[in-house]
Design a protein around this motif. Sequence first.
Motif, mmCIF file in Angstrom:
data_model
loop_
_atom_site.group_PDB
_atom_site.id
_atom_site.type_symbol
_atom_site.label_atom_id
_atom_site.label_comp_id
_atom_site.label_asym_id
_atom_site.label_seq_id
_atom_site.Cartn_x
_atom_site.Cartn_y
_atom_site.Cartn_z
ATOM 1 N N GLY A 106 0.744 -1.176 0.033
ATOM 2 C CA GLY A 106 0.078 0.173 -0.014
ATOM 3 C C GLY A 106 1.001 0.878 0.347
ATOM 4 O O GLY A 106 1.701 1.577 1.123
ATOM 5 N N SER A 107 0.980 1.540 -1.370
ATOM 6 C CA SER A 107 1.871 2.936 -1.104
ATOM 7 C C SER A 107 1.004 4.375 -0.896
ATOM 8 O O SER A 107 0.018 4.752 -0.789
ATOM 9 C CB SER A 107 1.415 3.154 -2.679
ATOM 10 N N GLY A 113 -0.324 13.503 0.113
ATOM 11 C CA GLY A 113 -1.014 14.129 1.011
ATOM 12 C C GLY A 113 -0.174 14.372 2.390
ATOM 13 O O GLY A 113 0.527 13.448 2.912
ATOM 14 N N SER A 114 -0.168 15.369 2.996
ATOM 15 C CA SER A 114 -0.342 16.164 3.911
ATOM 16 C C SER A 114 -1.111 16.198 5.438
ATOM 17 O O SER A 114 -0.862 17.039 6.551
ATOM 18 C CB SER A 114 0.289 17.402 4.340
ATOM 19 N N GLU A 123 -3.620 9.617 0.352
ATOM 20 C CA GLU A 123 -4.865 8.505 0.126
ATOM 21 C C GLU A 123 -3.416 7.566 -0.014
ATOM 22 O O GLU A 123 -2.300 7.254 -0.136
ATOM 23 C CB GLU A 123 -5.143 8.650 -0.918
ATOM 24 N N ILE A 124 -4.062 6.608 0.293
ATOM 25 C CA ILE A 124 -3.087 5.043 -0.251
ATOM 26 C C ILE A 124 -3.724 4.490 -1.038
ATOM 27 O O ILE A 124 -5.072 4.030 -1.540
ATOM 28 C CB ILE A 124 -3.167 4.155 0.735
ATOM 29 N N GLU A 125 -2.878 3.966 -2.225
ATOM 30 C CA GLU A 125 -3.017 3.305 -3.665
ATOM 31 C C GLU A 125 -2.211 2.032 -3.338
ATOM 32 O O GLU A 125 -1.608 2.294 -2.688
ATOM 33 C CB GLU A 125 -2.232 4.383 -4.503
ATOM 34 N N ALA A 126 -2.748 1.051 -4.331
ATOM 35 C CA ALA A 126 -2.035 -0.487 -4.243
ATOM 36 C C ALA A 126 -0.662 -0.056 -5.406
ATOM 37 O O ALA A 126 -0.102 1.061 -5.913
ATOM 38 C CB ALA A 126 -2.795 -0.717 -5.751
ATOM 39 N N GLY A 127 0.312 -0.385 -4.286
ATOM 40 C CA GLY A 127 1.865 -0.566 -4.729
ATOM 41 C C GLY A 127 2.748 -1.919 -5.270
ATOM 42 O O GLY A 127 1.362 -2.303 -5.614
#
Length: 241
Positions: free
Chosen positions: A137-138, A142-143, A163-167
Amino acid sequence: MSVHLIGGGATTGADAPLYAPFVAEAALRARLEGRTRPRVAVISLHPEAEEKAAALGELLAEAGSGPGIEVHLTAGRPGEPIGLGAIADVDGIAVGGGVVEDVRAGLEPVFGELRRLVADGVPYLGVSAGAMIAAEGSLGSGSRIGGVVVSPEDPGEAGDELEIEAGIGLVDVAIEVHVAERGMLSRLVAAVESGLVAGGLGVDERTALIVGDGALRVEGKGSVWRVVPTEGGVLVSTIGT
């Protein structure tokens, strides 16, 4: 073979030793394939991609020994996905920094092939954003979490939501970079405490985290910060060099 994650900042000839373990593994992989010189894919997705890719390639060449390395540069602009040809028939893969969302999006079409190659023994090197996207999870750039500021922002300018995106999925915890230098530990702590990620490792600049079959290994001038959830909060510790 291993996954090598550098927290950024390592851009001069004096930093070449940080890259030496990766180059050594690529050279070993080449010998197993019957090649005298390792072929290393160097990928940059950055507004100055050509310059950045060439600089990373020069650092890798300086870090090597023996007959040297054969560098295959791929320079892409944000929004331009990388094709399979960039990582075909190589002994090592190095991905440089940039805006993490751009780097992730550019490499997303080849995530599956990257996982296959690393599982087959090809070492991976990620620098800054290239390190962040190695995770399952990449973290994004954002802060804020839930509107609350969790890392430094420009004065007078509201930051974006994290936000968390698929890594790629080469490591199973989130990776943060530029930790001590940019005050990013607070963001990693908040991400773990909020449940956005199950745990994380933060890498200082000019520091390399090497993830292999054995214990985690740290090289360089800084620390790697480990953040894990505990009952009622999180536990923070460091892995020193």
